[in-house]
Design an enzyme around this catalytic site. Structure first.
Site, PDB file in Angstrom:
ATOM      1  N   ARG A 235      -4.321  -1.140   0.465  1.00  0.00           N
ATOM      2  CA  ARG A 235      -3.747  -2.442   0.781  1.00  0.00           C
ATOM      3  C   ARG A 235      -2.463  -2.609  -0.028  1.00  0.00           C
ATOM      4  NH1 ARG A 235      -6.561  -2.115   4.520  1.00  0.00           N
ATOM      5  NH2 ARG A 235      -8.141  -3.574   5.281  1.00  0.00           N
ATOM      6  N   ASP A 259       0.972   3.665   3.758  1.00  0.00           N
ATOM      7  CA  ASP A 259       0.458   3.293   5.078  1.00  0.00           C
ATOM      8  C   ASP A 259       0.313   1.774   5.164  1.00  0.00           C
ATOM      9  OD1 ASP A 259      -0.490   4.178   7.634  1.00  0.00           O
ATOM     10  OD2 ASP A 259      -2.522   3.637   7.016  1.00  0.00           O
ATOM     11  N   GLU A 264       2.676  -6.450   5.763  1.00  0.00           N
ATOM     12  CA  GLU A 264       2.434  -5.772   7.037  1.00  0.00           C
ATOM     13  C   GLU A 264       1.784  -6.651   8.110  1.00  0.00           C
ATOM     14  OE1 GLU A 264      -0.485  -2.675   6.831  1.00  0.00           O
ATOM     15  OE2 GLU A 264      -1.859  -3.923   5.708  1.00  0.00           O
ATOM     16  N   HIS A 296       0.056   1.583   9.167  1.00  0.00           N
ATOM     17  CA  HIS A 296      -1.386   1.375   8.952  1.00  0.00           C
ATOM     18  C   HIS A 296      -2.185   2.228   9.936  1.00  0.00           C
ATOM     19  CE1 HIS A 296      -4.184  -1.676   6.874  1.00  0.00           C
ATOM     20  NE2 HIS A 296      -4.892  -0.612   7.234  1.00  0.00           N
TER      21      HIS A 296
HETATM   22  C1  COI Z   1      -9.596  -0.849   7.174  1.00  0.00           C
HETATM   23  O1  COI Z   1     -10.543  -0.398   7.827  1.00  0.00           O
HETATM   24  O2  COI Z   1      -9.790  -1.592   6.193  1.00  0.00           O
HETATM   25  C2  COI Z   1      -8.229  -0.487   7.522  1.00  0.00           C
HETATM   26  O3  COI Z   1      -7.397  -0.550   6.676  1.00  0.00           O
HETATM   27  C3  COI Z   1      -7.900  -0.149   8.957  1.00  0.00           C
HETATM   28  C4  COI Z   1      -7.940  -1.333   9.858  1.00  0.00           C
HETATM   29  C5  COI Z   1      -7.133  -2.515   9.411  1.00  0.00           C
HETATM   30  C6  COI Z   1      -7.636  -0.982  11.283  1.00  0.00           C
END
Ligand code: COI
Length: 331
Positions: A235, A259, A264, A296
């Protein structure tokens, strides 16, 4: 059961269909995220699942509760979009996520980006496309088995990353408040400062919450060795973005693979026609040849998408059957 799924992308539909073929459930698919504008659609459903990076509005908890829905099933790992105090105060008793839909999906992506940066592949490709086939000494590289990798956050994804780097012969250091003996074969546990000071590649896999917000700032980037490659697929809020970009622009960081960035959610799954509309952090990073920024997408594999759908629906089923969901986020 009657379930409404928010934030649904086309790639998920066949997995929902596969679930329905087995379970005859009524499942409504909504492409928009779960927000105060879309929550009304959940009236009359027994369960709700969402995949999104936008934080949940307080009205969402209020309304879910009013509709008799006490369980919120996230189809993602990250639970920073949930305000647990507010959710509980409004009667949401249970939040589940999908913490292990595919740790390898993310770990392999991080490794690919780190190796690209280490071997300067994108930089060399750019030069070659401009007709420059020379090899200045500044682009000489090193081999991964001679490097130390620091993993911050050794959970499902961090440990999968550690396992990959360790398989390639790198020395792997790990920092996590929770010690798990089963990861010892792939890493040596140590404190955060040692990871920051000794690693050549640092990859962060920590959940974002109040205790980890901006855990890497100017002080932490200064502790890193000159030339460190920094990977963040977790994050954006885990780092002070300004401090990170300053460390990259000054040449202290050798490269970044990002990523995620804290801003974002404004762009997630959208097309921005004019890159000048992107915030300054994206624009500054776009000028840096040693920054790889992806939308992402580290999670985005066949296995991951299937498991996000299936594990989330399975936990809704369990909750509605009076069982404990498999992946309760217990805060
Ligand atoms: C998650 O699974 O936490 C991710 O970062 C991917 C999602 C936001 C598609």
């Amino acid at each position: 059961m009657k379930v409404i799924m928010y934030g649904v992308s086309d790639d998920e539909r066949r997995h929902v269909q596969a679930w329905q073929d087995q379970h005859q459930d009524e499942i409504k698919l909504v492409t928009e995220p779960l927000t105060k504008e879309t929550i009304a659609l959940a009236a009359g459903f027994d369960g709700v699942s969402t995949k999104q990076v936008e934080s949940l509005d307080e009205e969402v908890y209020q309304q879910l509760s009013a509709f008799g829905i006490k369980h919120l099933a996230l189809r993602i790992v990250g639970y920073n979009i949930v305000d647990f105090d507010k959710a509980h105060a409004h009667g949401i008793t249970t939040v589940s996520n999908v913490p292990a839909y595919s740790p390898r999906a993310i770990a392999e992506n991080g490794l690919a980006v780190a190796l690209n940066l280490l071997r300067k592949i994108s930089v060399l490709q750019d030069r070659e496309r401009r007709g420059d086939f020379t090899l200045p000494e500044s682009l000489m590289s090193e081999e991964i088995y001679t490097k130390t990798v620091g993993v911050i956050g050794v959970g499902n994804i961090g440990s999968a990353s550690a396992q990959l780097y360790s398989a390639l012969g790198a020395r792997v250091l790990g920092y996590d408040p929770i010690y798990r003996a089963n990861y010892e074969p792939y890493l040596t546990y140590t404190d955060l400062e040692t990871v920051l000071k000794e690693a050549d590649i640092i990859t962060i896999h920590t959940p974002l919450d109040d205790s980890t917000r901006e855990m890497l700032g100017a002080k932490e980037f200064a502790l890193m060795k000159p030339g460190t490659i920094f990977i963040n697929q977790a994050r954006g809020g885990l780092v002070d973005t300004e401090a990170m970009i300053a460390a990259l622009e000054s040449g202290h960081l050798g490269g970044v693979g990002l990523d995620v960035l804290s801003s974002e959610s404004e762009f997630f799954w959208k097309v921005i026609e004019d890159p000048a509309q992107l915030p300054a952090d994206y624009q500054r990073l776009a000028k840096m040849p040693n920054a790889i920024v992806t939308p992402h997408s580290a999670y985005y594999t066949q296995t991951a998408v299937r498991n996000m759908v299936m594990q989330s629906l399975e936990d809704i089923r369990r909750f509605l059957d009076g069982q404990k969901p498999l992946y309760v986020v217990d805060l």
